[in-house]
Structures are given as C-alpha cells and as structure tokens.
Design a protein around this motif. Structure first.
Motif, mmCIF file in Angstrom:
data_model
loop_
_atom_site.group_PDB
_atom_site.id
_atom_site.type_symbol
_atom_site.label_atom_id
_atom_site.label_comp_id
_atom_site.label_asym_id
_atom_site.label_seq_id
_atom_site.Cartn_x
_atom_site.Cartn_y
_atom_site.Cartn_z
ATOM 1 N N THR A 73 0.837 -1.200 0.000
ATOM 2 C CA THR A 73 0.000 0.000 0.000
ATOM 3 C C THR A 73 0.872 1.251 0.000
ATOM 4 O O THR A 73 1.789 1.362 0.814
ATOM 5 C CB THR A 73 -0.903 0.018 1.247
ATOM 6 O OG1 THR A 73 -1.649 -1.203 1.275
ATOM 7 C CG2 THR A 73 -1.863 1.198 1.208
ATOM 8 N N ARG A 125 0.802 7.321 0.706
ATOM 9 C CA ARG A 125 -0.181 8.377 0.494
ATOM 10 C C ARG A 125 -0.943 8.003 -0.774
ATOM 11 O O ARG A 125 -0.490 7.157 -1.544
ATOM 12 C CB ARG A 125 0.500 9.734 0.310
ATOM 13 C CG ARG A 125 1.444 9.717 -0.886
ATOM 14 C CD ARG A 125 1.793 11.077 -1.416
ATOM 15 N NE ARG A 125 2.441 10.897 -2.738
ATOM 16 C CZ ARG A 125 2.834 11.871 -3.519
ATOM 17 N NH1 ARG A 125 2.666 13.115 -3.143
ATOM 18 N NH2 ARG A 125 3.389 11.632 -4.695
ATOM 19 N N PRO A 126 -2.100 8.624 -1.043
ATOM 20 C CA PRO A 126 -2.776 8.359 -2.321
ATOM 21 C C PRO A 126 -1.835 8.661 -3.481
ATOM 22 O O PRO A 126 -1.193 9.713 -3.491
ATOM 23 C CB PRO A 126 -3.961 9.336 -2.303
ATOM 24 C CG PRO A 126 -4.217 9.607 -0.855
ATOM 25 C CD PRO A 126 -2.870 9.551 -0.189
#
Length: 411
Positions: A91, A94-95
C-alpha cells in the motif's frame, strides 16, 4: 565498492539471468550521496543493465538506456510506483499522484489539465513579475554581501513567487519544502532517511491536504485554475486537490535544487561566471546546464509490464528498474567533457527533468525562476565566492545542498 559476478540473493523470486553484472553499490547510502561519481562510472562501465544486490533491483546508468526506459511507458510503467515500493504488492504511503504515479489513458487526461495551467502563455504573463522579484532579492542580498545561497536565495526566491502564483494563503508556507523533501525521500528504500521523513510527515501532509481544497486557494492562481477544470468535466472534483498537490511537489523542489546547483556551479567555475556576466542572455542555458551537471533529481524507478530485453539482458515482468538520471547526464557516450560545467553547451536532451510523457510538469516554472535569478545575478553582481563550509542535504532522490555560504560584490 566491488564489482562482482555472483548469483542473486535466494530471497529474490526471479533471479536475474546469467551474464549481468552484479554490483554491491548502495545508491541510497550517505557515502554514495557524498560522492556518487565513481559509482556512476562503475555502473556505466559494468554494462547497459546492471543488478544491484543490495535492493534486488535492475539498474540503467548509461544515457541511451535511461532515455529508452523513460520513453517507453508501455513497457516501463509508473502506476506501480516510481520509487522502490511496488504498489501492486504494498500500500502506498499516500494516495498515488495522478501525474507521477499514473499511466495512460488516466495520465493523459490529468496531464493535459496541468499542461494548460502551466502553459508557455501563462509563463509569459508571469515573466515580468518573476524577473522583478529576482532583481529585488538580489538587491537585498547585495546590500548584505554575505549570505547562505540555499536558504536565503535558492529557497527564499521560489517561496516568494511560486506560492503566490499557485494561490496559497500566506500562513503555513514553511511546510512546503519539508513536504517536497518527504515526497522524494519516500521514493527510496526503507532506510533511515525514508523512515524519519514519513515519521515527521503528519503536519506537512495535513497542511498540504488542506491547502489543496478549493476554498483555500485564491482566485486566479494555478490552484483555482485546476479546480475550474472540474467544473468543465475535464477532471473530477476529487481529482482536483490531488492535481494541486502534484504542483506543490513538482513546482518547488526542482527549482530550489536547480537554483542552488546553478549558484554552486558559477561559484566553482569563475570563467563561466564571467561569460554569464558578459552575456546575461545565457542565463537560461546556464541554469539548464546546471541541471544537467548536478542533476537535482538523481533517480526514479519504473516497473516492467512484460518481459523485455535491454542491451542483451532479459528483464522479467514485474521487476523494478532504477534509472540513474544523474549518471546519464554525465555519460561520455552522450556528452563531450561531461564533468565540465559549460554554459554555452548544447544541453537539449539532458534528462535532468526526465523525458517522455512523465517529463517534469513544473519544468517551465523552474526554468523561468532559474533564468530570473541568474539574469539578476549576472546584471548586478561582480564576484561570487564560497566563503564557508558547504553542507550537503541528504535525500533518497534529490541531490542538493543544505548550506552554501557565499559572498558577492556589486557590479
């Protein structure tokens, strides 16, 4: 550093093919940051593709291969992250960026918006104001005679013009440079630089997230213009703040490090400084050559989307490939006397701002600001000399200085 030909670590799921040079160089170590040039040469001479056992990644350090990877976005994608982290397996912190960490067709749509917001016509409107601000900054520094060229010029000048052009409120701008530093440290491996940057990131991220919202941006600035494209349907309302965020990263750090590099070059190459003084119209090229010579952005990763052959080496699908932009910009195969700073060099084709569809979106702003500062210096200053200890700023992706004490005298 040793150049060895050993097998890949057993932990690596797809061991590199035989015949590739394995290097025990760590391009994210402090020793490497202090003096990357011997390692760059070792990597270039080892072959068109190398394998770095320390981080289990392929690398390209010669100009031709770096340029080829940058310009083949179908084979070498950005959407799986342009750092060591593979977004297909972990993941993101951050976006992901809608510009830097995206592939066509999604990238094409968002990039088109930023290209309009930062168009040559827009730069032309900003030019006089940016030039005047640079002259005022140089006058202020001349009155003092001695100053730190990083904090008081390379950082101070962009911070005096870019946030206003973007439409940021005056409060909280001290978060901008730490935020950009965080972003570029995060592209590196899980070393101390990356871990410390992310651990300290909360206030910087909170500030940037808040400032990217439409209500916090003044009318007429870059940020408000981006949000206006959400009304026309070119982007969605959710995408607009992320595109403003891209500008906060891309529009400031390249300029800060580029201006610092240019002043450092001119202080070390007095003959080039005199040439610039005699012909201030060389300012744009002097800045461009500094970006090639020092390469403020040193590295970026791509991920292979298929099995591909480069220089006789087969790289499997799903592998990280580390591009050494700074090494490519000093490759003797591409440049004559690459280790010499020459402000009259035909510098087009350097990869200091990248190349291909992901070429730095803030490059026009960086070039305008760099030209403004060097023009003002050339017109107003007689001598530039380093007068204290030069300190390097360590970052997993960027190369620049923490401190550059200099003295200047009026023309």
């Amino acid at each position: 550093m040793n150049l060895t030909d050993v097998s890949a670590p057993a932990a690596h799921p797809t061991a590199p093919a035989d015949g590739i040079a394995h290097l025990d160089i760590d391009p994210f170590s402090i020793a490497f940051f202090d003096d990357p040039y011997p390692a760059h040469e070792a990597m270039r001479e080892a072959g068109p593709v190398i394998y770095l056992d320390r981080w289990n990644v392929y690398g390209v350090a010669r100009y031709a291969e770096v340029y080829a990877v940058l310009n083949d976005n179908r084979t070498f994608c950005s959407s799986r992250g342009v750092g060591l982290s593979d977004f297909a397996k972990e993941t993101p912190w951050r976006p992901p960026s809608l510009i830097l960490e995206a592939d066509p067709p999604a990238h094409t749509r968002t990039r088109a918006v930023l290209s309009k917001v930062l168009s040559p016509a827009v730069m032309k409107r900003l030019r006089d104001g940016f030039m005047a601000a640079a002259e005022a900054k140089v006058d202020e520094l001349l009155a003092r005679g001695q100053f730190d060229a990083i904090t008081e010029l390379a950082e101070a000048y962009p911070l005096s013009v870019f946030p206003d052009a973007l439409g940021l409120k005056p409060e909280g701008r001290e978060h901008l440079i730490p935020y950009a530093s965080l972003v570029f440290n995060a592209f590196g491996p899980p070393n101390e630089l990356r871990q410390q940057a992310i651990a300290r990131s909360a206030p910087h991220q909170a500030y940037v997230t808040e400032q990217c919202q439409r209500d916090n941006l003044t009318p007429g600035g870059f940020g408000a213009c981006i949000h206006a494209f959400a009304e026309t349907g070119d982007i969605t309302p959710a995408e607009a703040p992320l595109l403003v965020r891209s500008l906060l990263s891309a529009g400031l750090d390249t300029t800060v490090y580029g201006i610092g590099a240019a002043v450092y070059c001119l202080a070390r190459f007095p003959e080039e400084w005199q040439r610039l003084r005699q012909d201030p119209s060389l300012a744009r090229n002097a800045f461009e050559e500094a970006v090639r010579f020092e390469s403020p952005v040193q590295t970026f990763f791509r991920t292979t989307t298929r099995e591909v052959e480069i220089g006789g080496v087969t790289i499997p699908e799903g592998e990280k490939v580390l591009m050494f932009l700074g090494s490519a910009n000093r490759d003797v195969r591409r440049w004559e006397r690459p280790d010499v700073y020459d402000i009259s060099r035909k510098v087009s084709g350097h990869v200091g701002f990248g190349s291909g569809i992901h070429m730095c979106v803030g490059q026009l702003v960086a070039r305008l600001e760099g030209e403004a500062v060097l023009t003002a210096l050339a017109r107003k200053v007689a001598t530039i000399e380093v007068n204290g200890a030069v300190k390097r700023r360590y970052n997993n992706t960027l190369r620049g200085l923490e401190s550059l004490p200099i003295s200047i005298t009026p023309a």
